[in-house]
Design an enzyme around this catalytic site. Structure first.
Site, mmCIF file in Angstrom:
data_model
loop_
_atom_site.group_PDB
_atom_site.id
_atom_site.type_symbol
_atom_site.label_atom_id
_atom_site.label_comp_id
_atom_site.label_asym_id
_atom_site.label_seq_id
_atom_site.Cartn_x
_atom_site.Cartn_y
_atom_site.Cartn_z
ATOM 1 N N HIS A 226 -1.002 2.338 -0.076
ATOM 2 C CA HIS A 226 -0.934 1.145 -0.585
ATOM 3 C C HIS A 226 -0.245 0.792 -1.844
ATOM 4 O O HIS A 226 -0.068 -0.276 -2.472
ATOM 5 C CB HIS A 226 -2.555 0.601 -0.627
ATOM 6 C CG HIS A 226 -3.200 0.753 0.533
ATOM 7 N ND1 HIS A 226 -4.134 1.908 0.415
ATOM 8 C CD2 HIS A 226 -3.152 0.182 1.902
ATOM 9 C CE1 HIS A 226 -4.831 1.842 1.849
ATOM 10 N NE2 HIS A 226 -4.128 1.037 2.364
ATOM 11 N N GLU B 288 -3.124 -2.847 -2.189
ATOM 12 C CA GLU B 288 -1.691 -3.300 -2.214
ATOM 13 C C GLU B 288 -1.404 -4.484 -3.184
ATOM 14 O O GLU B 288 -0.602 -4.121 -3.692
ATOM 15 C CB GLU B 288 -1.494 -3.265 -1.000
ATOM 16 C CG GLU B 288 0.024 -3.717 -0.741
ATOM 17 C CD GLU B 288 0.580 -4.212 0.755
ATOM 18 O OE1 GLU B 288 -0.021 -3.791 1.593
ATOM 19 O OE2 GLU B 288 1.616 -4.969 0.678
ATOM 20 N N ASN C 65 -5.118 -4.464 7.921
ATOM 21 C CA ASN C 65 -4.433 -4.756 9.178
ATOM 22 C C ASN C 65 -5.225 -4.685 10.351
ATOM 23 O O ASN C 65 -4.885 -5.263 11.445
ATOM 24 C CB ASN C 65 -3.338 -3.670 9.367
ATOM 25 C CG ASN C 65 -3.481 -2.467 9.870
ATOM 26 O OD1 ASN C 65 -3.730 -2.191 11.212
ATOM 27 N ND2 ASN C 65 -3.834 -1.482 9.016
HETATM 28 S S1 SF4 Z 1 0.981 -1.079 7.869
HETATM 29 FE FE1 SF4 Z 1 3.010 -1.260 7.505
HETATM 30 S S2 SF4 Z 1 3.176 -1.168 5.159
HETATM 31 FE FE2 SF4 Z 1 1.271 -0.548 5.622
HETATM 32 S S3 SF4 Z 1 1.637 1.868 5.686
HETATM 33 FE FE3 SF4 Z 1 1.941 0.977 7.707
HETATM 34 S S4 SF4 Z 1 4.125 0.612 7.966
HETATM 35 FE FE4 SF4 Z 1 3.487 0.736 5.707
#
Ligand code: SF4
Length: 502
Positions: free
Chosen positions: A269, A321, A419
């Protein structure tokens, strides 16, 4: 298929306890004590119509930490001395359901023995990896004839409280009580049984940045030996972190927990310049696992700040992040979490506003905030290329595609994974209930009741193996037809830091 749950309980007190717990939700059969009666009952059961079968009775515990009343749900059941065993893949689902009901339950191997514990037998079973022993299950399982099956044994005796001791009666009472209390969970398990489709989202699971970060920790462990310190979770996933801890990684929140002279890895991050300076001042060896796509946002932040722009960082406060990016130019960057935050912005020069984004945002949500910003500051400059990374975007597109066809969507990922949470939100915005799970144990069986199509995906930090474990567990509830909706293929790979290239 009849929607009946058949519960096989060998002894009268066991059958009575289960019957009291399960009520009208299952038909309890007393199948008799020992191998011969169990084999006879199995023969009869093969010709009976039912939806699912549970074997529920008391059993002997084999490990020192077990207590009378503990429940063991069989992941595999074998007959003593046999090389083969029968798998019951939904065992982790039922064991977790029992734990949620407040019972002590584990999933593990059950061995059917020919005689009550002889001297040294418990030790042999422990060596085989068993958690419990009984005298009927391996034979009774033949009666299932491929239909969904679980085996639950309530521990009545343990190595410390053996059968032929004053503990036998209280142990038996504790076991029967647990069997009774297990009834409602068994009923929920049966309700969740049935054939279903599993729709996999493609792509799903690890992205290039996560693969690189994990490989960096593994390479540092190889080169420097354990322990290796990692500031913050290397990626936001419990399974990954536990696995790396097992290999010798120590995860810390701040650098003051890292001993002098040690090697420390910065997580995917990213970190702020202050953290890098602190590590340098302490003389720590550092290896940077910041994802190159996060590093790109840091570069943009520095560039805009150097050019005199006030930067609106669209993201979620408190995320590592975001903290790292804010730290690149604290005087010039303002966190913007909502459109209301945009309205509150007071830039020094409204003609010099720029915006950046956290890489793992929802594309819909972040797009809305960026629009609000552009409405207010039409000349605002954005990033050169999208900050929301390819992996986040692709996984959101893929989950949207499966959500439309699914009754429920399961997302493998940890509760602190941005995510992964966005995938749950994306599926829910498409109108489908969705749940975030670290693994099969987090699946509440009620989510699956009536769900004939289960959508399945995994956040960018969740290991692909977890997806396999979830499919395996679902296959214990009935036949599973697995297909995949691929919306994008990914071939991105990131190189390792130069100090780790050999
Ligand atoms: S989700 Fe995207 S920004 Fe995060 S580690 Fe994976 S590739 Fe990198």
């Amino acid at each position: 298929m009849s929607d009946k749950l058949i519960v096989c309980s060998p002894l009268r007190p066991e059958a009575r306890a289960v019957r009291r717990g399960i009520g009208a939700d299952g038909q309890v059969l007393r199948t008799g004590y020992g191998a011969a009666r169990a084999a006879t009952a199995a023969d009869r059961l093969r010709g009976v119509t039912f939806k699912a079968m549970a074997i529920a009775g008391t059993g002997g515990g084999v490990t020192a930490d077990q207590q009378p009343g503990d429940l063991v749900v069989g992941t595999q059941v074998s007959r003593i001395g046999s090389e083969t065993s029968v798998a019951c893949p939904s065992a982790p689902l039922l064991a977790a359901e029992l734990r949620r009901a407040g019972l002590r339950a584990d999933a593990g191997k059950i061995v059917t023995v020919d005689h009550l514990f002889a001297h040294g037998q418990r030790e042999r079973l422990v060596a085989e990896g068993a958690l419990a022993a009984d005298m009927e299950s391996a034979m009774l399982l033949d009666g299932a004839a491929g239909r969904p099956t679980v085996v639950v044994r309530a521990i009545s005796d343990t190595p410390r409280r053996p059968l032929l001791s004053p503990w036998a009666v209280p142990g038996g009472i504790a076991a029967l009580r647990s069997l009774r209390l297990a009834g409602p969970a068994l009923a929920r398990w049966a309700e969740a049984c049935g054939p279903r489709r599993v729709l996999l989202a493609g792509p799903r699971s690890f992205c290039a940045g996560v693969e690189r970060a994990i490989e960096i920790v593994e390479r540092v462990l190889e080169q420097h030996g354990a322990p290796v310190y990692v500031r913050k979770q290397i990626v936001h996933n419990k399974v990954v972190v536990t696995d790396l801890e097992g290999k010798g990684a120590i995860f810390v929140d701040e650098l003051d927990e890292v001993p002098d002279g040690a090697t420390v890895v910065f997580s995917a991050h990213g970190v702020s310049p202050d953290v890098r300076h602190e590590a340098a001042d302490r003389g720590l060896q550092t290896v940077d696992a910041t994802c190159p796509l996060v590093a790109k946002v840091h570069v943009e932040a520095r560039r805009f700040a150097a050019d005199g722009y006030q930067v609106a960082l669209i993201g979620h406060g408190g995320h590592e992040e975001v903290e790292g990016t804010l730290g690149e130019a604290p005087q010039s960057i303002t966190l913007v979490e909502t459109a209301e935050d945009v309205a509150r912005l007071r830039p020094r020069d409204p003609a010099k506003v720029a915006y950046l984004m956290q890489t793992t945002l929802s594309t819909d949500e972040a797009g809305g905030i960026a629009s609000a910003l552009l409405d207010r500051f039409p000349g605002a400059r954005g990033p050169g290329s999208d900050d929301i990374c390819y992996a986040t975007t692709n996984r959101q597109l893929a989950v949207r595609a499966i959500a439309a066809e699914s009754d429920v969507v399961l997302v493998a990922g940890s509760t602190n994974s941005s995510n992964s949470i966005r995938l749950v939100e994306t599926a829910e915005r498409a109108g489908t209930p969705s749940y975030l799970i670290d693994g099969p144990e987090d699946i509440d069986l009620s989510w699956l009741t009536g769900a004939s199509v289960v959508g399945l995906t995994a956040g960018a930090s969740a290991p692909p193996a977890v997806v396999g474990q979830i499919i395996d567990a679902l296959s214990g509830l009935g036949p599973v037809d697995v297909s995949e909706r691929v919306v994008a293929t990914e071939s991105i790979r990131f190189g390792l830091p130069k100090e780790l290239k050999q």
